[in-house]
Design an enzyme around this catalytic site. Structure first.
Site, PDB file in Angstrom:
ATOM      1  N   LEU A  40       0.814  -1.209   0.000  1.00 23.23           N
ATOM      2  CA  LEU A  40       0.000   0.000   0.000  1.00 23.23           C
ATOM      3  C   LEU A  40       0.851   1.263   0.000  1.00 23.23           C
ATOM      4  CD1 LEU A  40      -2.934   0.991   0.073  1.00 23.23           C
ATOM      5  CD2 LEU A  40      -2.813   0.938   2.549  1.00 23.23           C
ATOM      6  N   GLY A  41       1.906   1.292   0.810  1.00 29.95           N
ATOM      7  CA  GLY A  41       2.742   2.482   0.860  1.00 29.95           C
ATOM      8  C   GLY A  41       3.824   2.351   1.917  1.00 29.95           C
ATOM      9  N   GLY A  43       6.577   4.765   4.666  1.00 28.73           N
ATOM     10  CA  GLY A  43       6.843   6.041   5.316  1.00 28.73           C
ATOM     11  C   GLY A  43       8.147   5.973   6.072  1.00 28.73           C
ATOM     12  N   GLY A  46       8.276   2.548   8.243  1.00 27.48           N
ATOM     13  CA  GLY A  46       8.007   1.221   7.732  1.00 27.48           C
ATOM     14  C   GLY A  46       7.121   1.197   6.515  1.00 27.48           C
ATOM     15  N   VAL A  48       3.363  -0.346   4.711  1.00 24.88           N
ATOM     16  CA  VAL A  48       1.992  -0.779   4.983  1.00 24.88           C
ATOM     17  C   VAL A  48       1.537  -1.647   3.810  1.00 24.88           C
ATOM     18  CG1 VAL A  48      -0.381  -0.069   5.432  1.00 24.88           C
ATOM     19  CG2 VAL A  48       1.522   1.294   6.334  1.00 24.88           C
ATOM     20  N   LYS A  63       1.113  -2.849   9.221  1.00 25.04           N
ATOM     21  CA  LYS A  63       2.249  -1.930   9.215  1.00 25.04           C
ATOM     22  C   LYS A  63       3.459  -2.678   9.740  1.00 25.04           C
ATOM     23  CE  LYS A  63       3.938   2.562  10.698  1.00 25.04           C
ATOM     24  NZ  LYS A  63       3.609   3.825  11.384  1.00 25.04           N
ATOM     25  N   ASP A 155       1.780  14.236  13.287  1.00 20.76           N
ATOM     26  CA  ASP A 155       2.042  14.179  11.850  1.00 20.76           C
ATOM     27  C   ASP A 155       0.722  14.273  11.088  1.00 20.76           C
ATOM     28  OD1 ASP A 155       3.516  14.002   9.519  1.00 20.76           O
ATOM     29  OD2 ASP A 155       3.648  11.811   9.573  1.00 20.76           O
TER      30      ASP A 155
END
Length: 170
Positions: A40-41, A43, A46, A48, A63, A155
């Site tokens: 998924l993505g 950051g 870590g 996801v 995650k 954030d």
């Protein structure tokens, strides 16, 4: 005839590129009871992934905490603790499981299916005033709830605001 100005990659560079490619095709570790479906993505802390709970068929988000600078166990513990503390809050994505002993450690959360506020803005463009005010109001209520419990979101940005099945921010 023109000279070939293509820069050649070193053996180490090729191996690194292959490793990075594999990382996006496979999760960093297996998650018992979860069939991991797709990346998924990522950051600062870590990656996801989206998976499906084998028992319930429910989609979940996993995650995985990265090992870039070794796992910061205090950060992971604090984040999990906050999610547990806010577990009854409708404005917070719910924690379902934690893989403390996995390498890398991970936690499983509910999957919020409509993506992020950032995704919505990219798809739709500028939001109408009514839509922006409604979403902003919901975000503020959620932040007030968590701040009232002593937890600050440090954030807050459109990419970190997820939209649920009713397009309500989480």
């Amino acid at each position: 005839m023109q000279a070939d100005h293509t820069q050649r990659q070193s053996t180490e560079g090729i191996e690194h590129a292959q490793q990075m490619s594999v990382q996006r095709n496979q999760p960093p570790t297996d998650v018992p009871g979860i069939d991991v479906e797709r990346f998924l993505g990522s950051g600062a802390y870590g990656e996801v992934w989206v998976g499906r709970d084998e028992n319930t068929g429910r989609q979940v988000a996993i995650k995985f905490f990265s090992h870039r600078r070794a796992v910061d166990w205090s950060l992971l513990s604090r984040e999990v603790g906050k999610l547990v503390f806010l577990s009854a809050d409708r404005y917070v994505v719910q924690l379902l499981d934690v893989g403390w002993d996995a390498d890398p450690p991970y936690y499983v959360m509910e999957y919020v299916e409509h993506g992020s506020l950032e995704d919505l803005i990219q798809r739709q463009g500028t939001l109408s005033i009514e839509q922006a005010v409604e979403i902003f109001h919901e975000i503020v209520v959620g932040i007030v709830h968590s701040h009232g419990k002593g937890i600050l979101h440090c954030d807050l940005k459109p990419a970190n605001i997820l939209l649920d099945q009713d397009n309500k921010p989480r």
